[in-house]
Design a protein around this motif. Structure first.
Motif, PDB file in Angstrom:
ATOM      1  N   VAL A 182       0.811  -1.305   0.017  1.00 50.37           N
ATOM      2  CA  VAL A 182       0.021  -0.095   0.206  1.00 50.37           C
ATOM      3  C   VAL A 182       0.787   1.077   0.053  1.00 50.37           C
ATOM      4  CG1 VAL A 182      -1.803   1.278   1.432  1.00 50.37           C
ATOM      5  CG2 VAL A 182      -1.949  -1.061   1.126  1.00 50.37           C
ATOM      6  N   ARG A 183       0.597   2.358  -0.796  1.00 49.36           N
ATOM      7  CA  ARG A 183       1.302   3.418  -1.018  1.00 49.36           C
ATOM      8  C   ARG A 183       0.324   4.617  -0.924  1.00 49.36           C
ATOM      9  NH1 ARG A 183       4.263   0.348  -0.069  1.00 49.36           N
ATOM     10  NH2 ARG A 183       6.624  -0.003  -0.894  1.00 49.36           N
ATOM     11  N   LEU A 184      -0.906   4.467  -1.044  1.00 47.04           N
ATOM     12  CA  LEU A 184      -1.890   5.514  -1.048  1.00 47.04           C
ATOM     13  C   LEU A 184      -2.773   5.149   0.203  1.00 47.04           C
ATOM     14  CD1 LEU A 184      -2.826   7.901  -3.027  1.00 47.04           C
ATOM     15  CD2 LEU A 184      -4.393   6.245  -3.860  1.00 47.04           C
ATOM     16  N   PHE A 185      -2.847   6.188   0.964  1.00 46.06           N
ATOM     17  CA  PHE A 185      -3.706   6.104   2.111  1.00 46.06           C
ATOM     18  C   PHE A 185      -4.726   7.262   2.247  1.00 46.06           C
ATOM     19  CE2 PHE A 185       0.322   4.378   2.975  1.00 46.06           C
ATOM     20  CZ  PHE A 185       0.194   3.204   3.616  1.00 46.06           C
ATOM     21  N   SER A 186      -6.056   6.815   2.787  1.00 51.77           N
ATOM     22  CA  SER A 186      -7.067   7.926   2.549  1.00 51.77           C
ATOM     23  C   SER A 186      -8.309   7.224   3.463  1.00 51.77           C
ATOM     24  CB  SER A 186      -7.530   7.979   1.054  1.00 51.77           C
ATOM     25  OG  SER A 186      -8.687   8.765   0.952  1.00 51.77           O
ATOM     26  N   ASP A 187      -8.943   8.291   4.242  1.00 53.37           N
ATOM     27  CA  ASP A 187     -10.058   8.123   4.939  1.00 53.37           C
ATOM     28  C   ASP A 187     -11.167   8.486   3.994  1.00 53.37           C
ATOM     29  OD1 ASP A 187      -8.961   6.823   7.165  1.00 53.37           O
ATOM     30  OD2 ASP A 187      -9.441   8.623   8.636  1.00 53.37           O
ATOM     31  N   ASP A 188     -10.955   8.378   2.681  1.00 59.40           N
ATOM     32  CA  ASP A 188     -12.027   9.086   1.925  1.00 59.40           C
ATOM     33  C   ASP A 188     -13.616   8.634   2.101  1.00 59.40           C
ATOM     34  OD1 ASP A 188     -12.795  10.567  -0.435  1.00 59.40           O
ATOM     35  OD2 ASP A 188     -13.509   8.576  -1.063  1.00 59.40           O
ATOM     36  N   GLY A 189     -14.390   9.529   2.200  1.00 59.27           N
ATOM     37  CA  GLY A 189     -15.709   9.578   2.614  1.00 59.27           C
ATOM     38  C   GLY A 189     -15.928  10.257   3.909  1.00 59.27           C
ATOM     39  N   ARG A 190     -14.577  10.586   4.566  1.00 57.12           N
ATOM     40  CA  ARG A 190     -14.491  11.133   5.882  1.00 57.12           C
ATOM     41  C   ARG A 190     -13.067  11.995   5.585  1.00 57.12           C
ATOM     42  NH1 ARG A 190     -15.916   7.515  10.393  1.00 57.12           N
ATOM     43  NH2 ARG A 190     -17.859   6.453   9.747  1.00 57.12           N
TER      44      ARG A 190
ATOM     45  N   SER B 108      -5.759  18.176  13.099  1.00 60.58           N
ATOM     46  CA  SER B 108      -4.628  18.610  12.485  1.00 60.58           C
ATOM     47  C   SER B 108      -3.446  17.935  13.079  1.00 60.58           C
ATOM     48  CB  SER B 108      -4.521  20.134  12.794  1.00 60.58           C
ATOM     49  OG  SER B 108      -5.636  20.862  12.524  1.00 60.58           O
ATOM     50  N   LEU B 109      -3.466  17.433  14.382  1.00 59.44           N
ATOM     51  CA  LEU B 109      -2.208  16.708  14.741  1.00 59.44           C
ATOM     52  C   LEU B 109      -2.422  15.437  14.239  1.00 59.44           C
ATOM     53  CD1 LEU B 109       0.120  16.503  16.800  1.00 59.44           C
ATOM     54  CD2 LEU B 109      -1.487  15.975  18.529  1.00 59.44           C
ATOM     55  N   LEU B 110      -3.453  14.636  13.956  1.00 59.96           N
ATOM     56  CA  LEU B 110      -3.120  13.585  13.397  1.00 59.96           C
ATOM     57  C   LEU B 110      -2.939  13.533  12.121  1.00 59.96           C
ATOM     58  CD1 LEU B 110      -4.163  10.593  14.750  1.00 59.96           C
ATOM     59  CD2 LEU B 110      -6.471  10.919  13.626  1.00 59.96           C
ATOM     60  N   MET B 111      -3.177  14.566  11.130  1.00 64.54           N
ATOM     61  CA  MET B 111      -2.993  14.762   9.958  1.00 64.54           C
ATOM     62  C   MET B 111      -1.474  15.097   9.793  1.00 64.54           C
ATOM     63  SD  MET B 111      -4.112  14.632   6.948  1.00 64.54           S
ATOM     64  CE  MET B 111      -3.611  15.002   5.370  1.00 64.54           C
ATOM     65  N   ARG B 112      -0.930  15.761  10.867  1.00 66.14           N
ATOM     66  CA  ARG B 112       0.536  15.933  10.679  1.00 66.14           C
ATOM     67  C   ARG B 112       1.312  14.612  10.853  1.00 66.14           C
ATOM     68  NH1 ARG B 112       4.298  19.395  15.095  1.00 66.14           N
ATOM     69  NH2 ARG B 112       6.329  18.898  13.925  1.00 66.14           N
ATOM     70  N   ARG B 113       0.687  13.759  11.938  1.00 67.91           N
ATOM     71  CA  ARG B 113       1.524  12.358  12.324  1.00 67.91           C
ATOM     72  C   ARG B 113       1.392  11.736  10.911  1.00 67.91           C
ATOM     73  NH1 ARG B 113      -0.782  12.073  18.316  1.00 67.91           N
ATOM     74  NH2 ARG B 113       0.964  13.245  19.309  1.00 67.91           N
ATOM     75  N   ALA B 114       0.078  11.594  10.422  1.00 66.08           N
ATOM     76  CA  ALA B 114       0.140  10.542   9.219  1.00 66.08           C
ATOM     77  C   ALA B 114       0.974  10.939   8.120  1.00 66.08           C
ATOM     78  CB  ALA B 114      -1.418  10.767   8.667  1.00 66.08           C
ATOM     79  N   LEU B 115       1.299  12.341   7.954  1.00 69.39           N
ATOM     80  CA  LEU B 115       2.139  12.769   7.079  1.00 69.39           C
ATOM     81  C   LEU B 115       3.528  12.493   7.100  1.00 69.39           C
ATOM     82  CD1 LEU B 115       0.473  16.182   6.275  1.00 69.39           C
ATOM     83  CD2 LEU B 115       0.903  14.742   4.341  1.00 69.39           C
TER      84      LEU B 115
END
Ligand code: NCD
Ligand code: ZN
Length: 423
Positions: free
Chosen positions: A142-150, A155-162
């Protein structure tokens, strides 16, 4: 050994010639024997097989709406040789095992390559990161990660994911929807029309504020962000700014956001309910310009099949989403190629080369040349037909183009040298 000779087709740059396919690879047509099976492609274009970064295949969990078999059959009819299966299935694709399961379904039932997208957060819950590293290291790669639909709105979680996906070159694909500005009831572009119809508005800024935040987090982490189904002029302004600044951001536009506008919801036909909502003509125009100039890097179909019982509801509670795979190429031709706003090589870039590169899928998005894998769509640039939703390979019927006269380009699709669709 399976072999096939395709005669007289032109490539995107206009070069005419024969193509010889042996065991899934293009070979020198001079080596084709007299008795070999032939496809007469005189007057047709041969393009690399299309690649979609945003497909909802619904399996596992909602096989009544779509399966890997039916969804990839629709993909093949649309000229696709690879689709990325979004993670919002039931169960969610948020573990290595779940991702491997989707990939195995693809190998077993697929009429094109199926690449699993991994969820960013466990159960799409938006609270705890999913097993991103394990999914990347799994057989599903897996190279693409998405919660798509949501939307990953924290912001902190998004920073950590990146941050987390950076070492293995992962890409976070965001469904940009501020959950406060556009909450669960929001179902129509906020405008005079939403007011008149009494539908809760989804303002442009509910998208662009998230895009603005995320490009800054991509800069902070020096990681890669992909904006799913961008739909507003404001988001495009932000993406242009970010790209000029050297931030690693890419974006996709859907066929429907390039073509269909807000007034279509006036009849309360829930086929036209989608997230983000259909926007007004100024936004459509901005999207077309951005696809031509490269601000928008790819077309992503957001093929979102839904069963009738999930659409047969009042507009505000019906599920959002519409079909996209079978008419994606037709729509891009109608709004970009036929009016002279984009040429064929650029279309190949937006619908094959770039999505394959972003998804890091080897063997897809490759040029049509000797030694390359035979992933190919044969296109009749002149054919047109009225769209019939009942002629679809999809299990669902939420086709927003039903009854419209559109290009009908796909004559045949080849994946790994096998004919996966032929008209
Ligand atoms: C998608 C779905 O049905 O899964 N719906 C939609 O309206 N686009 C989810 C998504 O792509 O956001
Ligand atoms: Zn989405």
């Amino acid at each position: 050994m399976t072999s096939l000779l395709i005669t007289g087709a032109a490539t995107a740059d206009g070069t005419r010639g024969d193509l010889y396919v042996v065991d899934g690879v293009f070979r020198d047509p001079a080596d084709a024997g007299a008795g070999v099976e032939r496809i007469d492609a005189d007057g047709l274009l041969a393009l690399p097989g299309l690649v979609d970064l945003h497909t909802h295949l619904r399996e596992p969990g909602r096989e009544d709406a779509e399966t890997v078999d039916s969804g990839t059959r629709a993909a093949a009819r649309g000229g696709f040789t690879c689709v990325h299966a979004m993670a919002n299935t039931d169960p969610v694709t948020d573990t290595a095992e779940a991702a491997e399961y989707v990939a195995a379904l693809g190998e077993r039932d697929g009429h094109c390559q199926v690449v699993a997208v991994g969820a960013v957060t466990k159960g799409l819950g938006g609270e705890e990161l999913a097993e991103l590293g394990l999914m990347a290291a799994s057989k599903a790669r897996v190279r693409l990660f998405s919660d798509d639909g949501r939307c990953v709105s924290d912001s902190l979680l998004m920073r950590r994911a990146l941050t987390y996906v950076k070492p293995f070159g992962g890409l976070i694909a965001q469904h940009s929807q501020d959950p406060r500005l556009a909450g669960p009831g929001a179902c129509c572009h906020e405008s005079e029309i939403s007011g008149r119809l009494g539908l809760t508005g989804w303002p442009s800024q509910a998208e662009s504020v998230i895009v603005a935040r995320d490009v800054q987090l991509a800069e902070l982490t020096d990681s890669r962000l992909h904006v799913c189904h961008v739909s507003t002029a404001e988001s495009l302004d932000v993406i242009r700014w970010a790209k000029r600044r050297g931030i690693k951001v890419t974006a996709e536009a859907t066929p429907h956001h390039l073509f269909l506008d807000t007034p279509l919801v006036e009849g309360f036909d829930t086929t036209f309910k989608v997230n983000p909502p259909l926007r007004t003509s100024e936004h459509l125009e901005a999207l077309r310009e951005a696809l031509a100039d490269g601000t928008v890097d790819t077309v992503g179909t957001d093929h979102a099949p839904h069963a009738r019982q999930d659409k047969d509801h009042p507009f505000d509670i019906a599920l959002p989403g519409m079909l996209g795979l079978e008419q994606a190429l037709a729509v891009v031709m109608e709004v970009m190629i036929n009016p002279g706003r984009m040429d064929w090589p650029t279309l190949v870039d937006r619908m094959s080369t770039t999505p394959a590169r972003l998804g890091q899928v080897a063997g897809q998005g490759r040029p049509i040349a000797v030694g390359e894998p035979a992933n190919l769509v044969l296109v009749d640039p002149a054919a047109r037909a009225a769209v019939d939703r009942d002629a679809s390979a999809s299990r669902s019927r939420n086709n927003p183009y039903h009854g419209r006269d559109l290009p009908d380009p796909v004559v045949a699709t080849l994946w790994r040298g096998d004919v996966t669709y032929r008209r």
